[in-house]
Enzyme design. Sequence first.
Site, PDB file in Angstrom:
ATOM      1  N   VAL A 174       0.835  -1.205   0.000  1.00 30.21           N
ATOM      2  CA  VAL A 174       0.000   0.000   0.000  1.00 30.21           C
ATOM      3  C   VAL A 174       0.872   1.259   0.000  1.00 30.21           C
ATOM      4  O   VAL A 174       0.599   2.224  -0.724  1.00 30.21           O
ATOM      5  CB  VAL A 174      -0.976   0.013   1.206  1.00 30.21           C
ATOM      6  CG1 VAL A 174      -1.834   1.266   1.200  1.00 30.21           C
ATOM      7  CG2 VAL A 174      -1.864  -1.236   1.171  1.00 30.21           C
ATOM      8  N   LYS A 220     -12.906  -5.264  10.194  1.00 32.45           N
ATOM      9  CA  LYS A 220     -13.565  -4.240   9.370  1.00 32.45           C
ATOM     10  C   LYS A 220     -14.987  -3.985   9.875  1.00 32.45           C
ATOM     11  O   LYS A 220     -15.457  -2.847   9.901  1.00 32.45           O
ATOM     12  CB  LYS A 220     -13.570  -4.679   7.907  1.00 32.45           C
ATOM     13  CG  LYS A 220     -12.163  -4.760   7.312  1.00 32.45           C
ATOM     14  CD  LYS A 220     -12.154  -5.520   5.996  1.00 32.45           C
ATOM     15  CE  LYS A 220     -10.751  -5.659   5.421  1.00 32.45           C
ATOM     16  NZ  LYS A 220     -10.680  -6.623   4.311  1.00 32.45           N
TER      17      LYS A 220
HETATM   18  N1  HSE Z   1      -6.871  -9.650   3.132  1.00 30.82           N
HETATM   19  C1  HSE Z   1      -7.926  -8.757   2.817  1.00 30.82           C
HETATM   20  C2  HSE Z   1      -8.932  -9.438   1.892  1.00 30.82           C
HETATM   21  C3  HSE Z   1      -7.472  -7.496   2.132  1.00 30.82           C
HETATM   22  O1  HSE Z   1      -8.747 -10.582   1.491  1.00 30.82           O
HETATM   23  O2  HSE Z   1      -9.937  -8.802   1.614  1.00 30.82           O
HETATM   24  C4  HSE Z   1      -6.936  -6.485   3.068  1.00 30.82           C
HETATM   25  O3  HSE Z   1      -7.931  -5.992   3.897  1.00 30.82           O
END
Ligand code: HSE
Length: 441
Positions: free
Chosen positions: A19, A210
């Site tokens: 990133v 998330k």
């Molecule tokens: N590893 C995460 C995914 C991406 O597979 O969506 C980074 O948040």
Amino acid sequence: MKSLSPSPVVLGLIGLGTVGSGFLKLLLKEQKLLERRLGFPLHLKSIADRRIGSKSGSDLNGIHLTPDPNEIVEDPEVQIVIELIGGIEPARSILLESIRKRKSVVTANKALLALHGEELFSAVHASKTDLAFEGAVGGGIPILRSLREGIGGNRILSIKGIINGTSNYILTRMNYDHLDFASALEDAQALGYAEADPSLDIDGMDAAHKLAILGTLSFGAPIEFSAIPVQGIREIQTIDIEFGRELGYVLKLLGIAKDHGHSIDLRVHPAFLPEESLLAKVDGVFNAVEVTGDALGPVLFYGRGAGADPTATAVMGDVMELARAIHTGCFHQVPPLGFSWNERKPRPMTGLADIRSEYYLRFMAHDQPGTLSYLSGVLGDHGISIESVIQKGRQKGGSVPVVIQTHTATEASIQAALRAIDHSAHVTEPTVLIRVEGKTE
Ligand code: HSE
């Protein structure tokens, strides 16, 4: 008389991984566009990355390179610290120290925010600086900014999100190509979508990090991360994806957040979605978040949920927002968590036993007279009503799958019924339970 050009806002970037490199590339490529949009330039003064090592002090397009993040944190000229190293430490200390020094900070570190968000935001509130984190959820999808601003005038009733691209890729391959879980995972690893140790993605933790962030922005409440029930996709069998298809469903790993008024319900688990729903059509590594607002109704955000360019786009949006605040001196025009700090209130969490849902149940039952009436009898005794049944095949001496889809029931009654059935002599294996997010409450 020549007018003075506006002074730049000075940035320091910590972490030059996927990133970070994407951010650097975007910044160098779009410098002119960014200045046209902002009305002042952004100046990236330093980059810290431990891999820089021997190249310490060297120069990249006039940018100072160092292996030591403290050079950036301690530099009084740096106004925005961009943390893109991930993990808990040293990222947490770097951000806290930068905030203490009254710098604005940008991060895409979802694990850190989910586990230590309250500590970081309380420091931000005390020092009257800013913390932005759009890249932490849904890669390039501008979901957090939309929750804070665009939909800020609604009560958020629910969120259903496909927020882990790796799991979505694996389930997509299992669905369309009839692969088993292990082969689909192997394929995801070969393509670089899944890590060598894929557990964070496939066991649901990445999605839960998330979801915790989405939940706190939606409901104006601190979220106790450990109270979120999390189930990943490791145990999913192709046979259930196929039975689900016969019933008109597609299997997805969902992050779910619902406001039940008296409590908020946050969970991550695989769920069947009606095949005609938009979320069911989100395939491969793509992410999508469906938000339902009380006045707005449903709105769907869809896009690339990971990768250098999408996540760098989100980070750049954050940098622009914080740079504008620095330039104008107007901090916290929009509170980082979408609610005024003193108005955030803890909310009770709905326990998994208290949720109401429809259920897909697959029993492995002895193929003998009375089995179906036994299964439906136990479900009936627990107040669970049946919507449809599929039974196929005959295996001499073995067991056969019996699939029952229920009408809406509480999880507690389903679990009680399954305890009785799984201890009976009618079945040969523990029953497979998958929640159906269709006509849910
Ligand atoms: N590893 C995460 C995914 C991406 O597979 O969506 C980074 O948040």
